[in-house]
Scaffold this active site. Structure first.
Site, PDB file in Angstrom:
ATOM      1  N   GLU A 158      -3.520   4.822   5.791  1.00  0.00           N
ATOM      2  CA  GLU A 158      -3.059   5.911   4.931  1.00  0.00           C
ATOM      3  C   GLU A 158      -4.176   6.939   4.814  1.00  0.00           C
ATOM      4  OE1 GLU A 158      -1.616   4.910   1.026  1.00  0.00           O
ATOM      5  OE2 GLU A 158      -0.465   3.191   1.762  1.00  0.00           O
ATOM      6  N   GLU A 203      -3.252  -2.778  -0.385  1.00  0.00           N
ATOM      7  CA  GLU A 203      -4.082  -2.427  -1.532  1.00  0.00           C
ATOM      8  C   GLU A 203      -4.043  -3.465  -2.655  1.00  0.00           C
ATOM      9  OE1 GLU A 203      -3.270   1.557  -2.814  1.00  0.00           O
ATOM     10  OE2 GLU A 203      -3.926   2.453  -0.929  1.00  0.00           O
TER      11      GLU A 203
END
Length: 454
Positions: A354, A169
Site C-alpha cells: 500500500e 497491519e
C-alpha cells in the site's frame, strides 16, 4: 521520474493496486454473510463520521466485473484484495458458507481471465462479530478459529491463487482497534492491545503452515504498516524518543517475525501488560516467509515530551506538504525504510502493498477529476522505490492505495484515496488524472523493456 525514461525496474516487477473487503464490497447481508466487527462498530452512534457504514460501499460485490475491466485498462499486473472472514464462516468457525466462497471464486477467475494476478489477503480487519463476542483477538481461541478459516479459503482458492498475505497491519488491528478504540471493535485497553498483537502474529504463523500444505507452490507473506522514524533534533532525549517510537511502531512486530523475540526495551516497558507467550509461540511466528508486505504513507518525526515523562510528541515539518489525512509527504522516508529493512531484517523479497494519498478531490464542470497532488505523490514515491531497488533492496512490486475511493474506516466516505473517483449515490466510476498517469507510467515501463538497448 519521467514516464519515458529507461526502466529501473526488472521485467518481472509487479505493478498493482490494493483494496480491502469491508471498504469496497458492500452486500453486507447478501448470500449468507455474517456480521463483522465493522458492521457492529459502524452501526454504533458516534463511531464513524456522518454515520457512514460499509453496507453498500463501492458495491464491488455486484460490480466487480466492471472494476476488473478498469484494472485491465490501468494495465495492472496484480490486484490485492482481501477476503471477508464472515462471508466464508458466518459464525467464525464451523459451517462454511459456500455462497461466500463462490464470490471469491468468480473474482479470482475474472482476474486471471484479464491477465491479472490475484494477491489475496486473508485478514483485513473484518473479524466475525461472534468471535469478538467470545473475546476477539485478545483471546487465544480466535487463533484456532482463524486457522480453520484459512483452511477453508485455501482449500477453495489455493489452486489458482499463488500469492497470499496472511494478516494486514496487525499493529493497527491491535492498537487502533483494541488499545485506543478508534477502530472496531472499539476497546480501550493496553493489555488487550498487546494480547491482540501477539495473537495476530501467532495466527499469521499458523496460517503459514496451512498455506504451505494447501498451496505448496504459492508464496506467503505478511503486511505491516511501517514508517521510518526520525528524531526532530540530535538532542539525546529526542534520539531516545525516536528509539521508543521505532520500537512501538516497527520493531514490536518486525523482531518476533524475523528474530524470534520481542524487542527487550519495549518488553520491559510493557512489563505490567505483556501478553502470555507460550512455549513454541515465537518459533511459530518466526517461520521463514517468501516476502514482506510494506504499507507506507509517511514518516514519523518525533521529539521528547516537554517534561520527558509523557509519550514522545509527533511534530510537523513546517516546510512540508501534508495530505488530507494530515500525513506528511516525505518520499525519502520510504527509501530509508526499505534500506533499513534490507540491512536489519533481510527479507528475501519486499512488496509495497500500500502507498498512496488522500486529497479532497472534486469533479470539474467537464466531469473530470484532476488530482495533481496525488500524481506527484505517486511519482515521487515510485522514484523512492526505484532508488531503493538500485541500492540493492529486493523490492519486487508496488501496489497503489487504492483503486477506488471507498469507505475509509472511521472517516467514512470523507477521505478519498482512489485513483478512480466513486460517486457514491450513483456508483459511477470516474478515472482520475492519477489513474491516467499510472496507466501511462506502467505502459512506458513495459515499452522501454521491449526496446532493445543500443
Amino acid at each position: 521520474m519521467a514516464t519515458d525514461s529507461r526502466p529501473v525496474f526488472p521485467g518481472d516487477f509487479v505493478w498493482g493496486a490494493a483494496t480491502a473487503s469491508y471498504q469496497i464490497e458492500g452486500a453486507t447481508h447478501a448470500d449468507g454473510r455474517g456480521e463483522s466487527i465493522w458492521d457492529r462498530f459502524a452501526a454504533t452512534s458516534g463511531k464513524v463520521r456522518n454515520g457512514d457504514t460499509g453496507e453498500i460501499a463501492c458495491d464491488f460485490y455486484h460490480r466487480y466485473r466492471d472494476d476488473v475491466s478498469l484494472m485491465r485498462e490501468l494495465g495492472l499486473d496484480a490486484f490485492r484484495f482481501s477476503i471477508a472472514w464472515p462471508r466464508v464462516l458466518p459464525q467464525g468457525r464451523g459451517a462454511v458458507n459456500e455462497r461466500g466462497l463462490d464470490f471469491y471464486d468468480r473474482l479470482v477467475d475474472a482476474l486471471l481471465a484479464a491477465g491479472i494476478r490475484p494477491f489475496a489477503t486473508l485478514y483485513h480487519w473484518d473479524l466475525p462479530q461472534v468471535l469478538e463476542d467470545e473475546g476477539g483477538w485478545p483471546a487465544r481461541g480466535t487463533v484456532d478459529a482463524f486457522e480453520e478459516y484459512v483452511g477453508a479459503v485455501a482449500g477453495r482458492l489455493g489452486d489458482r491463487v499463488d500469492r497470499w498475505i496472511t494478516i494486514n497491519e496487525p499493529w493497527v488491528a491491535a492498537w487502533v482497534g483494541y488499545g485506543w478504540g478508534h477502530h472496531a471493535p472499539g476497546r480501550v485497553s493496553e493489555r488487550d492491545a498487546l494480547a491482540a498483537a501477539h495473537h495476530l502474529l501467532l495466527a499469521h504463523g499458523r496460517a503459514v503452515d496451512v498455506l504451505r500444505q494447501a498451496a505448496p507452490a504459492a508464496e506467503v507473506g505478511i503486511t505491516l504498516n511501517l514508517g521510518h522514524v526520525y528524531p526532530a533534533s540530535d538532542r539525546p532525549e529526542d534520539l531516545t524518543a525516536a528509539r521508543y517510537v521505532d520500537g512501538f511502531n516497527n520493531r514490536w512486530l518486525l523482531d518476533p517475525l524475523y528474530r524470534g523475540a520481542y524487542p527487550q526495551d519495549l518488553h520491559e516497558h510493557f512489563a505490567g501488560s505483556a501478553p502470555e507467550i507460550r512455549d513454541g509461540d515465537l518459533d511459530q511466528i518466526a517461520q521463514p516467509l517468501d516476502f514482506l508486505g510494506v504499507n507506507n504513507y509517511s514518516r514519523n518525526l518525533v521529539q521528547a515530551s516537554p517534561d520527558g515523562k509523557a509519550p514522545p510528541v509527533h511534530v510537523r515539518a513546517p516546510e512540508s506538504q501534508y495530505t488530507d489525512m494530515g500525513w506528511e509527504v516525505y518520499p525519502d522516508g520510504l527509501h530509508d525504510l526499505l534500506v533499513r529493512l534490507r540491512d536489519e531484517y533481510a527479507p528475501p523479497a519486499i512488496y509495497i502493498t500500500e502507498n498512496g494519498a488522500a486529497f479532497p478531490d472534486v469533479r470539474g464542470h467537464d466531469g473530470q477529476v484532476r488530482d495533481p497532488e496525488r500524481q506527484a505523490y505517486l511519482e515521487s514515491h515510485i522514484d523512492a522505490v526505484a532508488r531503493a531497488a538500485q541500492a540493492g533492496v529486493p523490492v519486487r512490486g508496488y501496489f497503489v492505495w487504492t483503486l477506488l475511493d471507498n469507505f475509509e474506516w472511521a472517516w467514512g466516505y470523507w477521505k478519498r484515496f482512489g485513483v478512480v473517483y466513486v460517486d457514491f449515490p450513483t456508483q459511477e466510476r470516474v478515472p482520475k488524472q492519477s489513474f491516467h498517469w499510472y496507466r501511462d507510467f506502467i505502459a512506458a515501463q513495459r515499452a522501454a523493456l521491449a526496446t532493445p538497448r543500443t
